[in-house]
Design a protein around this motif. Sequence first.
Motif, PDB file in Angstrom:
ATOM      1  N   ALA A 149      14.574   3.353  13.626  1.00  0.00           N
ATOM      2  CA  ALA A 149      15.724   3.287  14.209  1.00  0.00           C
ATOM      3  C   ALA A 149      15.973   1.778  14.657  1.00  0.00           C
ATOM      4  N   GLY A 150      14.581   1.096  14.880  1.00  0.00           N
ATOM      5  CA  GLY A 150      14.972  -0.382  15.816  1.00  0.00           C
ATOM      6  C   GLY A 150      14.355  -1.581  14.604  1.00  0.00           C
ATOM      7  N   LEU A 151      13.673  -2.021  15.076  1.00  0.00           N
ATOM      8  CA  LEU A 151      13.504  -3.471  14.298  1.00  0.00           C
ATOM      9  C   LEU A 151      11.712  -3.771  14.164  1.00  0.00           C
ATOM     10  N   VAL A 152      12.194  -3.758  12.661  1.00  0.00           N
ATOM     11  CA  VAL A 152      10.270  -4.087  12.135  1.00  0.00           C
ATOM     12  C   VAL A 152      10.181  -5.501  11.522  1.00  0.00           C
ATOM     13  N   TYR A 153       9.646  -6.385  12.026  1.00  0.00           N
ATOM     14  CA  TYR A 153       8.722  -7.588  11.664  1.00  0.00           C
ATOM     15  C   TYR A 153       7.337  -7.651  11.102  1.00  0.00           C
ATOM     16  N   ASP A 154       7.976  -9.238  10.358  1.00  0.00           N
ATOM     17  CA  ASP A 154       6.649  -9.520   9.718  1.00  0.00           C
ATOM     18  C   ASP A 154       5.697 -10.467  10.710  1.00  0.00           C
ATOM     19  N   ALA A 155       4.374  -9.693  10.914  1.00  0.00           N
ATOM     20  CA  ALA A 155       3.582 -10.372  11.676  1.00  0.00           C
ATOM     21  C   ALA A 155       2.017 -11.752  11.445  1.00  0.00           C
ATOM     22  N   GLU A 156       1.624 -10.913   9.967  1.00  0.00           N
ATOM     23  CA  GLU A 156       0.734 -11.230   9.134  1.00  0.00           C
ATOM     24  C   GLU A 156       1.357 -12.438   8.110  1.00  0.00           C
ATOM     25  N   THR A 157       2.216 -12.396   7.386  1.00  0.00           N
ATOM     26  CA  THR A 157       3.050 -12.594   6.292  1.00  0.00           C
ATOM     27  C   THR A 157       4.291 -11.905   5.913  1.00  0.00           C
ATOM     28  N   PRO A 158       4.530 -13.628   5.387  1.00  0.00           N
ATOM     29  CA  PRO A 158       6.067 -12.421   5.053  1.00  0.00           C
ATOM     30  C   PRO A 158       6.230 -12.182   3.458  1.00  0.00           C
ATOM     31  N   ARG A 159       4.611 -12.464   3.005  1.00  0.00           N
ATOM     32  CA  ARG A 159       4.498 -12.083   1.169  1.00  0.00           C
ATOM     33  C   ARG A 159       4.660 -10.075   1.167  1.00  0.00           C
ATOM     34  N   TRP A 160       5.116  -9.976   0.781  1.00  0.00           N
ATOM     35  CA  TRP A 160       5.289  -8.171   0.687  1.00  0.00           C
ATOM     36  C   TRP A 160       4.350  -7.927  -0.196  1.00  0.00           C
ATOM     37  N   ALA A 161       3.107  -7.617  -0.366  1.00  0.00           N
ATOM     38  CA  ALA A 161       2.632  -7.497  -1.722  1.00  0.00           C
ATOM     39  C   ALA A 161       0.921  -7.242  -1.430  1.00  0.00           C
ATOM     40  N   ALA A 162      -0.097  -6.720  -1.755  1.00  0.00           N
ATOM     41  CA  ALA A 162      -0.548  -5.990  -1.280  1.00  0.00           C
ATOM     42  C   ALA A 162      -1.969  -5.751  -0.863  1.00  0.00           C
ATOM     43  N   VAL A 163      -2.399  -6.247  -0.256  1.00  0.00           N
ATOM     44  CA  VAL A 163      -4.154  -7.099  -0.056  1.00  0.00           C
ATOM     45  C   VAL A 163      -5.310  -6.400  -0.078  1.00  0.00           C
ATOM     46  N   ALA A 164      -6.531  -6.824  -1.529  1.00  0.00           N
ATOM     47  CA  ALA A 164      -7.463  -6.732  -1.005  1.00  0.00           C
ATOM     48  C   ALA A 164      -8.162  -5.302  -0.408  1.00  0.00           C
ATOM     49  N   GLN A 165      -8.843  -4.225  -0.188  1.00  0.00           N
ATOM     50  CA  GLN A 165      -9.597  -4.418   0.667  1.00  0.00           C
ATOM     51  C   GLN A 165     -11.232  -4.884   0.340  1.00  0.00           C
ATOM     52  N   LYS A 166     -11.601  -5.238   1.692  1.00  0.00           N
ATOM     53  CA  LYS A 166     -13.241  -6.228   2.532  1.00  0.00           C
ATOM     54  C   LYS A 166     -14.151  -5.010   3.082  1.00  0.00           C
ATOM     55  N   PRO A 167     -15.250  -5.431   2.346  1.00  0.00           N
ATOM     56  CA  PRO A 167     -16.057  -4.327   2.699  1.00  0.00           C
ATOM     57  C   PRO A 167     -16.291  -4.157   4.235  1.00  0.00           C
TER      58      PRO A 167
END
Length: 349
Positions: A23-41
């Motif tokens: 019901a509320g607001l959600v904000y981009d915190a890390e980046t405005p680019r909405w795409a998958a972020v690869a896993q890191k070890p």
Amino acid sequence: MQIRLDPWPVDTLDGQLTLKPFAGLVYDAETPRWAAVAQKPVPESLKRVLTIDGKPRMEARLLVDDDGKLSVAGFGAYVVGAVDLCPHGTRQAELLNVEAKRILAYSDEAEGRMPISRFSPRNPHTGALEYQPHSFAGSQLEGPKSAVQRLMLAGEQTLAAQLASALPLDETDVNALADTLVLQDGPVRIGTAGSAVVGCVKTLHTDYLGADRIGLLSELKPGERTPILRFAVGDNGLTQAQHREQRFTWYVRLSEAPFYQHPLAGVMRLEMHAPEDTDFVPRAVQDIANLSGSLLCRLASQPHKDARAPQNLIPTAALEQAMGRAMGSLDLVTRRIRSHLVRELGVVA
């Protein structure tokens, strides 16, 4: 029209997927680019990972008669514990703090305080039961059950705060990653802000993404995550100054979804406390998000082992079994309660 299977068993409280819009607001915190972020070890600097969970149980409903004034009460139990493991597999996992606590929950409308209830067994090998009195507000029928649940959640919060490393909130510190990380089953609890505690939400009941973004979840490969978002707990469209608490959240895929299940099967939502500053994601939070895919894929369960796989992590399932053993057989406990009341009432059984 396509029909897909919700993988969770029908005897669980809810399905794995319901997706009620947030019901509320959600904000981009890390980046405005909405795409998958690869896993890191998982970095070597992370030395210790703990999974924390709790288990409540009502053991008997009671009716208290105090000189004609009736009120509800109940005998209940709960366990809060942890599994301590090495994220690199260099030592054996260990159970911590798995001990049952028993509660006599009673209404604060009752006259006087309830005494401690001790049940001594006839067989000395079965152990004594001791119920500590704890009052709850009001006289509602579900009051005892809610009281036990609240005590369990408070116990989870306390244990998580004790075990987790402090979490630096610096934006650029390359050494910010904590050496001890706590994985909390369910959302993070109020009171664990500033600690390396990650809430692992197994069920996708709230849609924080919207129709234009949720499609990315079905495209994630195992170990990949979404960018980090920010939302406010209890947000209903108020201004940020009126929000009670801020949190970061992101999604991770733990396994591929079989073709006959809904496409979000195998996805888990993670969350952490967020500072009030909305301009950046602390480096420590970003580091935890980066390693979360690799770590959780190692800990994910398999369908032939757990009906709630993969989200019910292997150490969490082991902890659930240990907590059940700590509380003992419900049938035997209720039999002890009946025998105790028979003796208290002076009736020959």
